[in-house]
Design a protein around this motif. Structure first.
Motif, PDB file in Angstrom:
ATOM      1  N   SER A 112     124.780 -13.028  23.020  1.00 16.34           N
ATOM      2  CA  SER A 112     125.049 -11.785  23.433  1.00 16.34           C
ATOM      3  C   SER A 112     124.304 -10.958  22.297  1.00 16.34           C
ATOM      4  CB  SER A 112     126.557 -11.487  22.897  1.00 16.34           C
ATOM      5  OG  SER A 112     126.893 -11.985  21.545  1.00 16.34           O
ATOM      6  N   MET A 113     124.236  -9.593  22.465  1.00 17.34           N
ATOM      7  CA  MET A 113     123.417  -8.562  21.902  1.00 17.34           C
ATOM      8  C   MET A 113     124.496  -7.471  21.601  1.00 17.34           C
ATOM      9  SD  MET A 113     119.799  -8.734  23.384  1.00 17.34           S
ATOM     10  CE  MET A 113     118.719 -10.087  23.392  1.00 17.34           C
ATOM     11  N   VAL A 118     119.912  -4.775  21.929  1.00 12.49           N
ATOM     12  CA  VAL A 118     119.487  -4.818  23.287  1.00 12.49           C
ATOM     13  C   VAL A 118     118.253  -3.767  23.235  1.00 12.49           C
ATOM     14  CG1 VAL A 118     119.884  -3.682  25.435  1.00 12.49           C
ATOM     15  CG2 VAL A 118     121.779  -5.115  24.505  1.00 12.49           C
ATOM     16  N   TYR A 165     116.714 -11.243  32.462  1.00 11.00           N
ATOM     17  CA  TYR A 165     117.452 -10.962  31.267  1.00 11.00           C
ATOM     18  C   TYR A 165     116.763  -9.430  30.800  1.00 11.00           C
ATOM     19  CZ  TYR A 165     118.792 -15.608  30.225  1.00 11.00           C
ATOM     20  OH  TYR A 165     119.446 -16.782  30.083  1.00 11.00           O
ATOM     21  N   MET A 169     119.004  -6.087  30.141  1.00  6.32           N
ATOM     22  CA  MET A 169     118.821  -5.423  28.998  1.00  6.32           C
ATOM     23  C   MET A 169     118.821  -3.951  29.128  1.00  6.32           C
ATOM     24  SD  MET A 169     116.764  -7.896  26.851  1.00  6.32           S
ATOM     25  CE  MET A 169     117.115  -9.739  26.493  1.00  6.32           C
ATOM     26  N   ALA A 172     122.249  -2.590  30.444  1.00  3.33           N
ATOM     27  CA  ALA A 172     123.009  -2.377  29.085  1.00  3.33           C
ATOM     28  C   ALA A 172     122.688  -1.059  28.556  1.00  3.33           C
ATOM     29  CB  ALA A 172     123.188  -3.753  28.277  1.00  3.33           C
ATOM     30  N   ALA A 173     121.216  -1.194  28.000  1.00  2.00           N
ATOM     31  CA  ALA A 173     120.673   0.067  27.230  1.00  2.00           C
ATOM     32  C   ALA A 173     120.973   1.484  27.828  1.00  2.00           C
ATOM     33  CB  ALA A 173     119.192  -0.168  26.942  1.00  2.00           C
ATOM     34  N   GLY A 178     126.306  -3.034  24.981  1.00  2.43           N
ATOM     35  CA  GLY A 178     125.946  -4.544  24.397  1.00  2.43           C
ATOM     36  C   GLY A 178     125.712  -5.363  25.813  1.00  2.43           C
ATOM     37  N   LEU A 179     125.158  -6.541  25.551  1.00  3.42           N
ATOM     38  CA  LEU A 179     124.983  -7.409  26.790  1.00  3.42           C
ATOM     39  C   LEU A 179     125.470  -8.918  26.264  1.00  3.42           C
ATOM     40  CD1 LEU A 179     123.607  -8.467  29.388  1.00  3.42           C
ATOM     41  CD2 LEU A 179     121.605  -8.882  27.914  1.00  3.42           C
TER      42      LEU A 179
END
Length: 185
Positions: A112-113, A118, A165, A169, A172-173, A178-179
């Motif tokens: 997770s980020m 991210v 991936y 990202m 999410a961004a 977050g991811l």
């Protein structure tokens, strides 16, 4: 055996609180009822076992890459949890939702980020030397033992996984989220 890869694009504060309260059950409990967590958008990739072999493929590939190219790939691999040589984790924080919640790392959790990571990961991804990776893949013996459903068998598959991936990202961004990536095994 079925493997589902699930990406959650999550509002970070509520995700951390939910994780602190119930681990990844914050996703699985609503999923069982046909619902999604209110603070996250869910993308279910479906069954793709090869995602779980990204690290082992990269470990085969890295010896075929020039040192300068490895230096451009490995930071991204670390960020997605796919390069776990302990001495190489210096400067790379642990999984963000686990760190932020002070919780344990469950088996179904890939990485997770938080939102800032991210954005950082996307910056790191801009340096991935795709042509060098493709050339290194051509030097691998991909024919031997690489034709089962668990193994990555080509540059195209590896590039598709990394690109997936990166797409997650970006998504999410765009929402300042977050991811969280889960795997049901």
């Amino acid at each position: 055996m079925s493997v589902e890869i699930i990406a959650l694009f999550a509002d970070w504060g509520p995700a951390v609180e939910a994780y602190r309260a119930s681990g990844t059950d914050f996703y699985w409990d609503p999923f069982q009822r046909g619902e999604e967590p209110s603070f996250a958008e869910v993308h279910d990739l479906g069954g793709f076992k090869r995602f779980l072999r990204t690290e082992s493929f990269y470990l085969d590939l890295e010896e075929k890459l020039a040192a300068a190219d490895r230096e451009r790939v490995e930071p991204f691999m670390r960020l997605i949890g796919a390069y776990s040589s302990p001495e190489d984790w210096k400067g790379y924080p642990a999984d963000d939702i686990v760190t932020d919640s002070d919780g344990p790392t469950p088996e179904d959790h890939m990485f997770s980020m938080r939102p800032a990571k991210v954005v950082h990961a996307l910056e790191v991804a801009e340096g991935i030397p795709w042509q060098a990776i493709e050339a290194a893949c051509e030097r691998l013996d991909l024919a031997s033992g690489r034709n089962d459903v668990w193994t990555i068998g080509s540059y195209d598959e590896f590039a598709w996984i990394l690109s997936t991936y990166i797409d997650w990202m970006k998504r999410a961004a765009e929402g300042g989220r977050g991811l969280i990536v889960l795997a049901s095994i």
